[in-house]
Motif scaffolding. Structure first.
Motif, PDB file in Angstrom:
ATOM      1  N   THR A  23       1.048  -1.149  -0.059  1.00  0.00           N
ATOM      2  CA  THR A  23      -0.039   0.008  -0.005  1.00  0.00           C
ATOM      3  C   THR A  23       0.830   1.188  -0.060  1.00  0.00           C
ATOM      4  N   VAL A  24       1.778   1.457   0.839  1.00  0.00           N
ATOM      5  CA  VAL A  24       2.774   2.582   1.085  1.00  0.00           C
ATOM      6  C   VAL A  24       3.695   2.381  -0.061  1.00  0.00           C
ATOM      7  N   PHE A  25       4.671   1.488  -0.145  1.00  0.00           N
ATOM      8  CA  PHE A  25       5.464   1.766  -1.272  1.00  0.00           C
ATOM      9  C   PHE A  25       5.082   1.663  -2.638  1.00  0.00           C
ATOM     10  N   VAL A  26       4.502   0.735  -3.073  1.00  0.00           N
ATOM     11  CA  VAL A  26       3.984   0.437  -4.651  1.00  0.00           C
ATOM     12  C   VAL A  26       2.918   1.294  -5.047  1.00  0.00           C
ATOM     13  N   GLU A  27       1.632   1.259  -4.315  1.00  0.00           N
ATOM     14  CA  GLU A  27       0.536   2.271  -4.442  1.00  0.00           C
ATOM     15  C   GLU A  27       0.801   3.527  -4.460  1.00  0.00           C
ATOM     16  N   GLU A  28       1.161   3.953  -3.079  1.00  0.00           N
ATOM     17  CA  GLU A  28       1.490   5.253  -2.593  1.00  0.00           C
ATOM     18  C   GLU A  28       2.859   6.053  -3.420  1.00  0.00           C
ATOM     19  N   GLN A  29       3.771   5.156  -3.377  1.00  0.00           N
ATOM     20  CA  GLN A  29       4.879   5.774  -3.967  1.00  0.00           C
ATOM     21  C   GLN A  29       5.428   5.457  -5.243  1.00  0.00           C
ATOM     22  N   GLY A  30       4.797   4.647  -5.850  1.00  0.00           N
ATOM     23  CA  GLY A  30       5.138   4.114  -7.415  1.00  0.00           C
ATOM     24  C   GLY A  30       6.414   3.243  -7.318  1.00  0.00           C
ATOM     25  N   VAL A  31       6.672   2.620  -6.085  1.00  0.00           N
ATOM     26  CA  VAL A  31       7.837   1.469  -6.305  1.00  0.00           C
ATOM     27  C   VAL A  31       7.581   0.289  -7.017  1.00  0.00           C
ATOM     28  N   ILE A  96      14.669  -6.041  19.468  1.00  0.00           N
ATOM     29  CA  ILE A  96      15.133  -7.131  18.534  1.00  0.00           C
ATOM     30  C   ILE A  96      16.607  -7.095  18.246  1.00  0.00           C
ATOM     31  N   ALA A  97      17.197  -5.955  18.035  1.00  0.00           N
ATOM     32  CA  ALA A  97      18.562  -5.976  17.621  1.00  0.00           C
ATOM     33  C   ALA A  97      19.129  -6.332  18.730  1.00  0.00           C
ATOM     34  N   ARG A  98      18.892  -5.817  20.052  1.00  0.00           N
ATOM     35  CA  ARG A  98      19.629  -6.119  21.458  1.00  0.00           C
ATOM     36  C   ARG A  98      19.472  -7.701  21.526  1.00  0.00           C
ATOM     37  N   GLU A  99      18.364  -8.206  21.488  1.00  0.00           N
ATOM     38  CA  GLU A  99      18.158  -9.556  21.608  1.00  0.00           C
ATOM     39  C   GLU A  99      19.178 -10.516  20.430  1.00  0.00           C
ATOM     40  N   GLU A 100      19.364  -9.896  19.499  1.00  0.00           N
ATOM     41  CA  GLU A 100      20.232 -10.449  18.515  1.00  0.00           C
ATOM     42  C   GLU A 100      21.682 -10.273  18.733  1.00  0.00           C
ATOM     43  N   GLY A 101      21.825  -9.255  19.585  1.00  0.00           N
ATOM     44  CA  GLY A 101      23.405  -9.209  19.973  1.00  0.00           C
ATOM     45  C   GLY A 101      23.962  -8.139  19.185  1.00  0.00           C
ATOM     46  N   VAL A 102      23.423  -7.125  18.396  1.00  0.00           N
ATOM     47  CA  VAL A 102      24.109  -6.266  17.768  1.00  0.00           C
ATOM     48  C   VAL A 102      23.963  -4.988  18.497  1.00  0.00           C
ATOM     49  N   ASP A 103      24.921  -3.971  18.255  1.00  0.00           N
ATOM     50  CA  ASP A 103      24.969  -2.642  18.922  1.00  0.00           C
ATOM     51  C   ASP A 103      24.973  -1.490  18.092  1.00  0.00           C
ATOM     52  N   ARG A 104      24.673  -1.721  16.853  1.00  0.00           N
ATOM     53  CA  ARG A 104      24.993  -0.640  15.729  1.00  0.00           C
ATOM     54  C   ARG A 104      23.689  -0.906  14.607  1.00  0.00           C
ATOM     55  N   LEU A 105      23.023   0.109  14.348  1.00  0.00           N
ATOM     56  CA  LEU A 105      21.675  -0.145  13.482  1.00  0.00           C
ATOM     57  C   LEU A 105      22.027   0.857  12.107  1.00  0.00           C
ATOM     58  N   VAL A 106      21.661   0.323  11.200  1.00  0.00           N
ATOM     59  CA  VAL A 106      21.540   1.256   9.865  1.00  0.00           C
ATOM     60  C   VAL A 106      20.594   1.057   9.340  1.00  0.00           C
ATOM     61  N   LEU A 107      20.201   2.249   8.564  1.00  0.00           N
ATOM     62  CA  LEU A 107      19.109   2.042   7.553  1.00  0.00           C
ATOM     63  C   LEU A 107      19.426   3.104   6.360  1.00  0.00           C
ATOM     64  N   HIS A 108      18.500   2.789   5.294  1.00  0.00           N
ATOM     65  CA  HIS A 108      18.570   3.575   4.266  1.00  0.00           C
ATOM     66  C   HIS A 108      17.145   4.547   4.271  1.00  0.00           C
ATOM     67  N   GLU A 130      20.175   7.557  -4.745  1.00  0.00           N
ATOM     68  CA  GLU A 130      18.744   7.060  -5.167  1.00  0.00           C
ATOM     69  C   GLU A 130      18.604   5.522  -4.860  1.00  0.00           C
ATOM     70  N   GLU A 131      17.401   5.234  -4.580  1.00  0.00           N
ATOM     71  CA  GLU A 131      17.105   3.901  -4.527  1.00  0.00           C
ATOM     72  C   GLU A 131      15.721   3.510  -4.789  1.00  0.00           C
ATOM     73  N   ALA A 132      15.199   2.481  -5.785  1.00  0.00           N
ATOM     74  CA  ALA A 132      14.073   2.559  -6.066  1.00  0.00           C
ATOM     75  C   ALA A 132      13.376   3.672  -6.823  1.00  0.00           C
ATOM     76  N   GLY A 133      14.254   4.675  -7.290  1.00  0.00           N
ATOM     77  CA  GLY A 133      14.083   5.938  -8.104  1.00  0.00           C
ATOM     78  C   GLY A 133      13.357   6.804  -7.139  1.00  0.00           C
ATOM     79  N   ILE A 134      13.975   6.887  -5.717  1.00  0.00           N
ATOM     80  CA  ILE A 134      13.623   7.744  -4.709  1.00  0.00           C
ATOM     81  C   ILE A 134      14.669   8.098  -4.097  1.00  0.00           C
ATOM     82  N   PRO A 135      15.090   9.498  -3.833  1.00  0.00           N
ATOM     83  CA  PRO A 135      16.108   9.969  -2.884  1.00  0.00           C
ATOM     84  C   PRO A 135      16.172   9.254  -1.616  1.00  0.00           C
TER      85      PRO A 135
END
Length: 143
Positions: A23-31, A96-108, A130-135
């Motif tokens: 709904t959000v990415f494909v319909e709303e944003q055209g991904v 979840i990240a803490r449970e999985e034992g990681v101490d750094r999170l990244v995202l785009h 640019e990723e999926a045509g979106i900045p």
């Protein structure tokens, strides 16, 4: 109104999260729907947020290495934005990240969503791309 966030690798959680993502990415944003589902869906931990049993938010978490996790596919239906649901999903991903034992999170982050991620503790690193045509911009936080 009863809200909850379900987490796991079950087919039902994945399907509900995917409904929101489409709904959000494909319909709303055209991904392109061909790139919305990828090889990481099979191994990632999925989150689906519900309001009275209806899926209204989504997210995905996966580990990249011993220290680093990646936050992906954060989506909240338009009628539920600005109500704290995105913040709740991000908080649950950090648990979840803490449970999985990681101490750094990244995202785009889509560039327009970067202020939201900054408010929940992420800092931009590097230049816009640019990723999926979106900045987008890469953002990180230490747990």
């Amino acid at each position: 109104m009863q809200r909850e966030i379900r987490v796991g690798r079950s087919e039902s959680i994945y399907e509900d999260a995917l409904t929101v993502r489409k709904t959000v990415f494909v319909e709303e944003q055209g991904v392109d729907p061909e790139i919305e589902v990828d090889e990481h869906d099979e191994t990632a931990i999925h989150l689906a947020a519900y309001d009275d049993g209806e899926p209204v938010g989504a997210g995905r978490f996966r580990t990249l290495d011993d220290r680093t996790g990646k936050v992906e596919r954060i989506a909240v239906l338009a009628d539920y934005r600005d109500g704290g649901l995105g913040r709740a999903i991000m908080g649950r991903i950090e648990e979840i990240a803490r449970e999985e034992g990681v101490d750094r999170l990244v995202l785009h982050s889509q560039t327009r969503a970067a202020p939201f991620y900054a408010r929940v503790g992420y800092e931009q690193v590097g230049e816009e791309f640019e990723e999926a045509g979106i900045p987008h911009v890469e953002m990180r936080t230490e747990l």
